[in-house]
Design a protein around this motif. Sequence first.
Motif, PDB file in Angstrom:
ATOM      1  N   UNK A  92      32.362  41.830  39.050  1.00 42.37           N
ATOM      2  CA  UNK A  92      31.352  41.846  40.112  1.00 42.37           C
ATOM      3  C   UNK A  92      31.894  42.554  41.351  1.00 42.37           C
ATOM      4  N   UNK A  93      33.110  42.195  41.776  1.00 37.80           N
ATOM      5  CA  UNK A  93      33.653  42.806  42.988  1.00 37.80           C
ATOM      6  C   UNK A  93      33.958  44.279  42.787  1.00 37.80           C
ATOM      7  N   UNK A  94      34.421  44.656  41.589  1.00 31.80           N
ATOM      8  CA  UNK A  94      34.727  46.058  41.349  1.00 31.80           C
ATOM      9  C   UNK A  94      33.491  46.933  41.292  1.00 31.80           C
ATOM     10  N   UNK A  95      32.451  46.485  40.597  1.00 34.37           N
ATOM     11  CA  UNK A  95      31.240  47.297  40.465  1.00 34.37           C
ATOM     12  C   UNK A  95      30.411  47.285  41.735  1.00 34.37           C
ATOM     13  N   UNK A  96      30.495  46.218  42.526  1.00 31.27           N
ATOM     14  CA  UNK A  96      29.742  46.173  43.779  1.00 31.27           C
ATOM     15  C   UNK A  96      30.236  47.220  44.766  1.00 31.27           C
ATOM     16  N   UNK A  97      31.462  47.655  44.609  1.00 28.56           N
ATOM     17  CA  UNK A  97      32.030  48.640  45.521  1.00 28.56           C
ATOM     18  C   UNK A  97      31.898  50.063  44.987  1.00 28.56           C
ATOM     19  N   UNK A  98      31.201  50.246  43.879  1.00 30.58           N
ATOM     20  CA  UNK A  98      30.945  51.574  43.334  1.00 30.58           C
ATOM     21  C   UNK A  98      29.464  51.877  43.435  1.00 30.58           C
ATOM     22  N   UNK A  99      29.153  53.136  43.650  1.00 31.26           N
ATOM     23  CA  UNK A  99      27.746  53.503  43.586  1.00 31.26           C
ATOM     24  C   UNK A  99      27.349  53.650  42.119  1.00 31.26           C
ATOM     25  N   UNK A 100      26.041  53.723  41.881  1.00 29.65           N
ATOM     26  CA  UNK A 100      25.546  53.729  40.504  1.00 29.65           C
ATOM     27  C   UNK A 100      26.061  54.939  39.734  1.00 29.65           C
ATOM     28  N   UNK A 231      23.789  45.657  41.232  1.00 30.61           N
ATOM     29  CA  UNK A 231      22.658  45.338  42.116  1.00 30.61           C
ATOM     30  C   UNK A 231      23.150  44.793  43.442  1.00 30.61           C
ATOM     31  N   UNK A 232      24.191  43.949  43.426  1.00 26.68           N
ATOM     32  CA  UNK A 232      24.729  43.409  44.681  1.00 26.68           C
ATOM     33  C   UNK A 232      25.279  44.522  45.561  1.00 26.68           C
ATOM     34  N   UNK A 233      25.903  45.522  44.960  1.00 29.78           N
ATOM     35  CA  UNK A 233      26.427  46.630  45.748  1.00 29.78           C
ATOM     36  C   UNK A 233      25.346  47.493  46.347  1.00 29.78           C
ATOM     37  N   UNK A 234      24.190  47.597  45.673  1.00 32.80           N
ATOM     38  CA  UNK A 234      23.099  48.422  46.178  1.00 32.80           C
ATOM     39  C   UNK A 234      22.276  47.723  47.250  1.00 32.80           C
ATOM     40  N   UNK A 235      22.444  46.418  47.419  1.00 38.49           N
ATOM     41  CA  UNK A 235      21.663  45.685  48.418  1.00 38.49           C
ATOM     42  C   UNK A 235      22.204  45.856  49.828  1.00 38.49           C
ATOM     43  N   UNK A 236      23.392  46.429  49.968  1.00 35.65           N
ATOM     44  CA  UNK A 236      23.932  46.700  51.298  1.00 35.65           C
ATOM     45  C   UNK A 236      24.294  45.430  52.040  1.00 35.65           C
ATOM     46  N   UNK A 238      22.602  42.881  52.890  1.00 36.73           N
ATOM     47  CA  UNK A 238      22.054  41.638  52.358  1.00 36.73           C
ATOM     48  C   UNK A 238      22.940  41.041  51.272  1.00 36.73           C
ATOM     49  N   UNK A 239      23.566  41.875  50.468  1.00 39.50           N
ATOM     50  CA  UNK A 239      24.420  41.363  49.403  1.00 39.50           C
ATOM     51  C   UNK A 239      25.881  41.269  49.773  1.00 39.50           C
ATOM     52  N   UNK A 240      26.218  41.567  51.045  1.00 46.84           N
ATOM     53  CA  UNK A 240      27.617  41.610  51.467  1.00 46.84           C
ATOM     54  C   UNK A 240      28.294  40.244  51.348  1.00 46.84           C
ATOM     55  N   UNK A 241      27.587  39.181  51.691  1.00 48.17           N
ATOM     56  CA  UNK A 241      28.182  37.846  51.635  1.00 48.17           C
ATOM     57  C   UNK A 241      28.556  37.488  50.202  1.00 48.17           C
TER      58      UNK A 241
END
Length: 568
Positions: A92-100, A231-236, A238-241
Amino acid sequence: MEKVSEKTGGSQTIRIPGDIPAPSGGKFRQWVRENLLLVLTVLGVFSGSAIGLLARQTEYSDEVVLLVGFPGELLLRSLKMLILPLIISSLVSGLACLDAGASGKMGSRALLYYFSTTIMAAILGITVVVVIHPGDPSSSGSQQEQNASGDSGDGDNTVMDALLDIIRNMFPDNLITACFQSVKTEAKLVNKTIGEGADQRQVTKVQRDLVVSEGTNVMGLIIFCVGFGLIAGQMGPQGKLMVDFFLILNEITMKMVCIIMWYSPFGICCLVAGNLMAIDNLADTARSLGMYMATVVTGLLIHATVSLPMVYFCVTRKNPFKFCKGIVQAWALALGTASSSAALPITFQCLEVNNGLDKRVTRFVLPVGATVNMDGTALYEAVASIFIAQKNNMNLSIGGLITVSLTATLASIGAASIPSAALVTMLLILQALGLPTHDVALIFTVDWLLDRMRTSINVLGDAYGAGIVQHLCRDELARMDAEAERRDREMAEMLRSGSVALSGGGRGSLLPRGSICPSVAPSGAMLPLRPTGALSPAEDRPPPSAPAAAAARNSWFEKRIPNSETQI
């Protein structure tokens, strides 16, 4: 550095010698101190082997074997305890920091590498077992009696059933149950009566049922975590927490892994010693299956020292053996535990610290590789299935060999990353070839040793894959870093020019200068509004520099953990 003056005639020469080299003994001690954990792990493997062989010269009970292997059991349980939080948090943490786009390219390149090397391993295993031909039909005993005693009351699971089970487990119907169980197809023969009257007759049909299988459904959790992280990474904002939560969870888990790592040498020693002591007759086992073991070990060594390094060098143009040196600790742990999932936390540590790989790559590639990439397992299953065919004096055609390679690849992907899981998937290959499944018991006696060797090759393949994927994705990673640096510079320029102001005590909330922002008193009462452009005396200071602006923009996680090798 010491200056030495020399006079030659009327002139004076000043000679500055280089640093005096340390004696060889001092260099060795320094190397041992820097690699103390690695040295202890290797010593644990050899010490366990020596203790187990020496103990076999004495008389001991089953309780002694249990007590000797108990510390090793604790090591396995401790590592397995961390598998679930490590896989979830790292993905989750690795993919949230990558763009699609970057994650899509990284995933496609990783899967291409995994499938390519797995097929290479299966083909290598077929080649080695055909050339060496370890199966001797004369040593298989009364073959007819064995075949007659085989119970065929159950239906055969086909390749289609195995493939559908893999896809079915990718989409679990319950995430909670997926943490400790999966589903598989169970085929059985049932007698049914069809027709009426004089046309009534009994027919035998295969009935397929879905049954629950114990063990973590890693494939389903990976699919969910990949979607969740993207999806969490794309929410900007809002998904940062949520992203920060998984980042911190990953750091906590890795710190727990570091603690367990210092216990691993003793645990591995006890595991190896206990397994050696548990064998009933070591000499007879080695004599009857010596050529089979030599064939498997030969294939694994060729794959580890030729195939994988060659692929790594051809793609990256870097020294593969220097890369391999940094993951010896993970390789040794896999050799001792026979579980690629148990070695996963150490593999993270070795690749990120020793080899300096980007966390954005390792957090995505390694959890997937621990489930999908099974080079050693594919090679082992190909050798074992053809060995059983040779023992039963059955010659396989070219089509049969192709079936072995494809089925071994699929079966290795579906194999769980736990000890001796390949014995379960071995039945699939034997049934696809029409070979007697009861002969699996023949190779079970030496599986404890070969399982460790093939698992260590699996871990080695995962590590090489992470290095190759980082090399192929270096442009995307550099572009992401440049984009983050550009945003930092833009924010610093905006703060320096006074076009924006930090509100909320400098926590990163930006408002245009001149706008109205409320001030909150300590008691919670609203104070009179003032323009943000009117600075208070405490705020009347020079504009912040670029590093200060970047620090204001960084997340709470980046402030609390500044020693991360890669700030994501």
